[in-house]
Design an enzyme around this catalytic site. Structure first.
Site, PDB file in Angstrom:
ATOM      1  N   LYS A 183     102.167  50.725  60.157  1.00  0.00           N
ATOM      2  CA  LYS A 183     101.365  51.875  59.740  1.00  0.00           C
ATOM      3  C   LYS A 183     102.292  53.029  59.445  1.00  0.00           C
ATOM      4  O   LYS A 183     103.348  53.163  60.077  1.00  0.00           O
ATOM      5  CB  LYS A 183     100.405  52.282  60.863  1.00  0.00           C
ATOM      6  CG  LYS A 183      99.235  53.091  60.377  1.00  0.00           C
ATOM      7  CD  LYS A 183      98.213  52.186  59.719  1.00  0.00           C
ATOM      8  CE  LYS A 183      97.022  52.945  59.209  1.00  0.00           C
ATOM      9  NZ  LYS A 183      95.953  52.007  58.813  1.00  0.00           N
ATOM     10  N   ASP A 197      95.076  54.605  53.240  1.00  0.00           N
ATOM     11  CA  ASP A 197      94.315  54.838  54.476  1.00  0.00           C
ATOM     12  C   ASP A 197      93.752  56.257  54.343  1.00  0.00           C
ATOM     13  O   ASP A 197      93.678  56.790  53.227  1.00  0.00           O
ATOM     14  CB  ASP A 197      95.229  54.679  55.707  1.00  0.00           C
ATOM     15  CG  ASP A 197      94.444  54.640  57.020  1.00  0.00           C
ATOM     16  OD1 ASP A 197      93.797  53.617  57.302  1.00  0.00           O
ATOM     17  OD2 ASP A 197      94.453  55.637  57.755  1.00  0.00           O
TER      18      ASP A 197
END
Ligand code: NAD
Length: 427
Positions: A117, A157
């Site tokens: 991430k 995201d």
């Protein structure tokens, strides 16, 4: 200047709860699995965490320095893969937690990826298009040493979109000297993206909820749904659920929400939200707070905004009998326990929102092969993988008499543990 660490960074921020929560879920299930305890620390720790400074020339001539991160949790099953978030709340702890969750998610739906991430601390709404582009290009340049089509493949995201991914592709491709379609997913279709990627997380969530309801001999037409978060995941989930007969009774974004027990026209609400900057005052609906949304009268609650929104102060008041986690980590461990004690079924994030990374995988495969699929193939393959994953979790929950989160984590951790054990430790 960039810095990489191969050990867990010190955690002392006010946000450190999220990393603790992610670990809590891992440890609770790992302990119940009777796996070799020697592997436990190796599976929990992120393999690499990178912190970068991104100096950017702002439109008014100032140079502003933005902090960025990339956390790579585990790559036993394949290259690292995970989203890139632009938000003021981004911090090291958060990206480490999200990277770990991504490892389990990719393993659960059986994609040949590890978990990662990234994030940049910024308010994307306050950046001009040019500033956002320069920030993205600088961030890509800084994390260049650890990304690539066979190393680590980011995706959109919170706060990032297809345009950001197009700049990502172009920057990386310019640096390596060829068009590297496989370096990032969630790209616009015009530059090697996949049809169906944008709606994929919402579509996958719809597939999973529909399959779950079938186990209770219900259909989507039988349920009322409240959705927290009206971005990529929340909007597409609400739209697709409503198209299949569900009644959407509540919607919200960070400014607040609306409730209408007669049902909300999701597309009209999105048009209204774009024109007015908020959902407040839409048609005949009542304005509600985000907390009121979580506790409103509905059958299904879909938290699709941010982590930790469903905590122990709200959980006792949740009226929905089913929670479908569109966001990553929306339910804190204490809230999870309260909801389970109250008989609420939770379809966990690593299952319910895995549709996005699944179509990202399709996009990566298409880009590496330079052969592109049509929408029907994407949707059919997505449905197949989401339903197969739900069936596996449902069967594991039945077999071991546990909740869906425990079942999903058990499957995911056992796959990552097996890959790690088979590959062994180097040297
Ligand atoms: P987004 O930026 O498109 O939308 C986020 C939405 O949540 C916005 O409507 C925002 O106003 C709202 N929001 C933010 N904070 C809130 C709060 N405290 N209360 C209520 N609403 C709030 O982001 P997204 O891509 O839809 O991601 C949402 C969640 O889903 C995140 O947890 C993300 O990690 C997760 N997720 C996204 C994808 C994807 O493909 N985009 C895939 C899997 C999981």
């Amino acid at each position: 200047m960039s810095q990489t660490t191969d050990r867990l960074a010190p955690i002392g921020t006010s946000h450190s709860k999220f990393w603790q929560n992610a670990n809590h879920y891992f440890e609770r299930v790992y302990d119940s699995m009777k796996l070799d305890h020697l592997w436990r620390a190796a599976l929990a720790a992120p393999k690499r965490v990178m912190t970068v400074s991104c100096p950017v020339r702002m439109d008014d001539g100032r140079i502003q320095v933005f902090t960025g991160y990339r956390a790579q949790h585990n790559n036993a099953r394949g290259p690292f893969k995970g989203g890139l978030r632009y938000d003021t709340s981004v911090n090291l702890d958060e990206v480490m937690a999200l990277a770990m969750i991504q490892t389990w998610k990719n393993a659960l739906v059986d994609l040949p990826y590890g978990g990662a991430k990234g994030g940049v601390v910024c308010d994307p709404k306050k950046l001009s298009l040019g500033e956002k582009e320069r920030l993205t290009r600088r961030y890509v340049t800084e994390i260049m040493p650890i990304i690539g089509p066979q190393h680590d493949i980011p995706a959109p995201d919170v706060g990032t979109d297809a345009q950001v991914m197009a700049w990502f592709l172009d920057t990386y491709s310019s640096m390596v000297g060829y068009q590297a379609l496989g370096v990032v997913t969630g790209k616009p279709v015009a530059v090697g993206g996949s049809v169906g990627r944008e709606e994929a997380t919402g579509r996958g969530l719809m597939n999973v909820l529909r399959k779950f309801l079938a186990t209770r001999t219900k259909t989507l037409s039988d349920v009322t749904v409240a959705v927290q978060g009206f971005g990529n995941v929340g909007y597409n989930a609400a739209r697709l659920l409503s198209q299949r007969g569900a009644t959407i009774v509540a919607l919200s974004d960070r400014n607040g929400g609306i409730f209408d027990d007669g049902g909300i026209d999701v597309e009209a609400a999105m048009r209204y939200c774009k024109e007015n900057g908020s959902l407040a005052g839409f048609n005949d609906s009542d304005d509600i707070t985000n907390e009121e949304l979580l506790t409103c009268d509905c059958d299904v609650l879909v938290p699709a905004a941010m982590e930790n929104t469903l905590d122990e102060s709200v959980a006792p008041h949740v009226k929905a009998r089913t929670v479908v986690e569109g966001a990553n980590g929306p339910t804190t461990p204490k809230a999870d326990e309260i909801l389970r004690d109250n008989g609420v079924t939770i379809l966990p994030d690593i299952l319910a929102n895995a549709g996005g990374v699944t179509v990202s995988y399709f996009e990566w495969v298409q880009g590496l092969n330079n052969y592109f699929w049509d929408a029907k193939r994407v949707q059919d393959e997505l449905q197949r993988i989401m339903e197969r994953s739900f069936d596996a979790v449902n069967a594991k929950a039945d077999e071991t008499d546990c909740d869906y989160r425990t079942a999903a984590y058990t499957i995911a951790i056992s796959r990552v543990a097996e890959a790690s054990r088979l590959k062994g430790l180097f040297p």
